[in-house]
Design an enzyme around this catalytic site. Structure first.
Site, PDB file in Angstrom:
ATOM      1  N   ASN A  10       0.831  -1.201   0.000  1.00 57.35           N
ATOM      2  CA  ASN A  10       0.000   0.000   0.000  1.00 57.35           C
ATOM      3  C   ASN A  10       0.871   1.260   0.000  1.00 57.35           C
ATOM      4  O   ASN A  10       1.621   1.511   0.937  1.00 57.35           O
ATOM      5  CB  ASN A  10      -0.890  -0.079   1.247  1.00 57.35           C
ATOM      6  CG  ASN A  10      -1.785   1.123   1.400  1.00 57.35           C
ATOM      7  OD1 ASN A  10      -1.388   2.256   1.166  1.00 57.35           O
ATOM      8  ND2 ASN A  10      -3.011   0.859   1.806  1.00 57.35           N
ATOM      9  N   ASP A  71      -1.017  -4.705  11.093  1.00 60.00           N
ATOM     10  CA  ASP A  71      -2.381  -5.180  10.896  1.00 60.00           C
ATOM     11  C   ASP A  71      -3.276  -4.251  11.699  1.00 60.00           C
ATOM     12  O   ASP A  71      -2.950  -3.885  12.822  1.00 60.00           O
ATOM     13  CB  ASP A  71      -2.531  -6.626  11.389  1.00 60.00           C
ATOM     14  CG  ASP A  71      -3.842  -7.217  10.919  1.00 60.00           C
ATOM     15  OD1 ASP A  71      -4.072  -7.240   9.692  1.00 60.00           O
ATOM     16  OD2 ASP A  71      -4.657  -7.634  11.757  1.00 60.00           O
ATOM     17  N   PHE A 154      -9.098   6.670   3.778  1.00 55.96           N
ATOM     18  CA  PHE A 154      -9.613   5.507   3.046  1.00 55.96           C
ATOM     19  C   PHE A 154     -10.515   4.725   3.993  1.00 55.96           C
ATOM     20  O   PHE A 154     -10.669   5.077   5.168  1.00 55.96           O
ATOM     21  CB  PHE A 154      -8.451   4.640   2.538  1.00 55.96           C
ATOM     22  CG  PHE A 154      -7.705   3.936   3.645  1.00 55.96           C
ATOM     23  CD1 PHE A 154      -6.771   4.606   4.412  1.00 55.96           C
ATOM     24  CD2 PHE A 154      -7.955   2.598   3.948  1.00 55.96           C
ATOM     25  CE1 PHE A 154      -6.088   3.960   5.453  1.00 55.96           C
ATOM     26  CE2 PHE A 154      -7.278   1.940   4.977  1.00 55.96           C
ATOM     27  CZ  PHE A 154      -6.341   2.631   5.719  1.00 55.96           C
ATOM     28  N   HIS A 182      -3.820   5.586  14.734  1.00 54.34           N
ATOM     29  CA  HIS A 182      -3.366   4.326  15.324  1.00 54.34           C
ATOM     30  C   HIS A 182      -2.038   3.884  14.709  1.00 54.34           C
ATOM     31  O   HIS A 182      -1.116   3.492  15.401  1.00 54.34           O
ATOM     32  CB  HIS A 182      -4.446   3.259  15.109  1.00 54.34           C
ATOM     33  CG  HIS A 182      -4.989   3.185  13.710  1.00 54.34           C
ATOM     34  ND1 HIS A 182      -5.281   4.295  12.969  1.00 54.34           N
ATOM     35  CD2 HIS A 182      -5.250   2.127  12.892  1.00 54.34           C
ATOM     36  CE1 HIS A 182      -5.715   3.936  11.781  1.00 54.34           C
ATOM     37  NE2 HIS A 182      -5.706   2.624  11.707  1.00 54.34           N
ATOM     38  N   ARG A 183      -1.941   3.983  13.360  1.00 52.20           N
ATOM     39  CA  ARG A 183      -0.716   3.519  12.691  1.00 52.20           C
ATOM     40  C   ARG A 183       0.455   4.448  12.987  1.00 52.20           C
ATOM     41  O   ARG A 183       1.567   4.006  13.260  1.00 52.20           O
ATOM     42  CB  ARG A 183      -0.963   3.412  11.184  1.00 52.20           C
ATOM     43  CG  ARG A 183       0.005   2.532  10.460  1.00 52.20           C
ATOM     44  CD  ARG A 183      -0.471   2.117   9.089  1.00 52.20           C
ATOM     45  NE  ARG A 183      -1.563   2.926   8.604  1.00 52.20           N
ATOM     46  CZ  ARG A 183      -2.835   2.521   8.561  1.00 52.20           C
ATOM     47  NH1 ARG A 183      -3.176   1.319   8.943  1.00 52.20           N
ATOM     48  NH2 ARG A 183      -3.785   3.334   8.141  1.00 52.20           N
TER      49      ARG A 183
END
Ligand code: IMP
Length: 197
Positions: A10, A71, A154, A182-183
């Protein structure tokens, strides 16, 4: 300085990963850039298990690099934390997010504000060249909105409202989202953990 391979295809994620890790790891490659192809069935029971499976699969083919994988998912408290680790597969992998988001909104019909709590969760796993493994997890808290708002981001971003910001994560710029997501948080945590080694 070791190179980092991030097990994702991605491009949006790669931009975020590069902007956060660049000061510590100048060489950060996507799987594709590293010339690695692998399909992993994400059948773990936790975000950590799934992230580790992806990182291990790539690490088996790249012995000199730090391999990372992530994840993530959306947990809606009122729906028993669904869709959770099944976020990408919710209503079918190829179903559009217009439809997935509309479905979640309709399942939340009549649910009062205080019970609309939700979070995006992200686990990041790292496999080091010497075989050591680490995982970190971070989240951003929010609420499920009443309609889609915003054009950025997204997935579930248009229905994920962050009360402190008064916006959905789809209404943030990429830079703004990276600061609170979060990421973004998990990546910074992983960077700190790796520095301790
Ligand atoms: P992945 O594990 O990062 O590929 O994320 C799994 C799924 O969780 C995605 O396909 C989205 O449905 C959802 N998701 C994860 N992070 C986000 C985000 O930042 N915004 C919106 N949806 C997300």
């Amino acid at each position: 300085m070791e190179e980092v391979i991030f097990a994702t295809g991605n491009e949006g994620k790669m931009r975020e990963i590069r902007s956060i890790l660049a000061d510590t790891y100048p060489k950060i490659l996507s799987m594709k850039e590293a010339g690695i192809r692998t399909e992993v069935t994400e059948d773990g029971k936790t975000y950590e298990e799934n992230a580790l499976m992806k990182a291990r699969a790539v690490a088996a083919m790249a012995t000199e690099a730090i391999v990372m994988a992530d994840d993530s998912g959306l947990e809606v408290d009122f729906l028993n934390r669904e869709p959770g680790i099944y976020s990408a597969r919710y209503m079918g992998e190829s179903t559009s997010y217009r439809i997935k988001n509309a479905n979640l909104i309709s399942r939340m019909e009549g649910v009062p504000e205080e019970k609309r709590t939700a979070r995006f969760v992200c686990a990041i796993a790292a496999v080091l060249p010497d075989g050591r493994e680490m995982t970190v997890r971070a989240a951003i808290e929010g609420r499920i909105g009443y309609e889609e708002k915003g054009e950025g981001g997204f997935g579930y971003d248009p229905i994920f409202f962050v009360p402190e910001l008064g916006k959905t994560t789809a209404e943030l710029t990429e830079e703004e989202k990276n600061l609170v997501s979060h990421r973004g948080k998990a990546l910074r945590l992983m960077k700190e953990e790796l520095k301790k080694l």
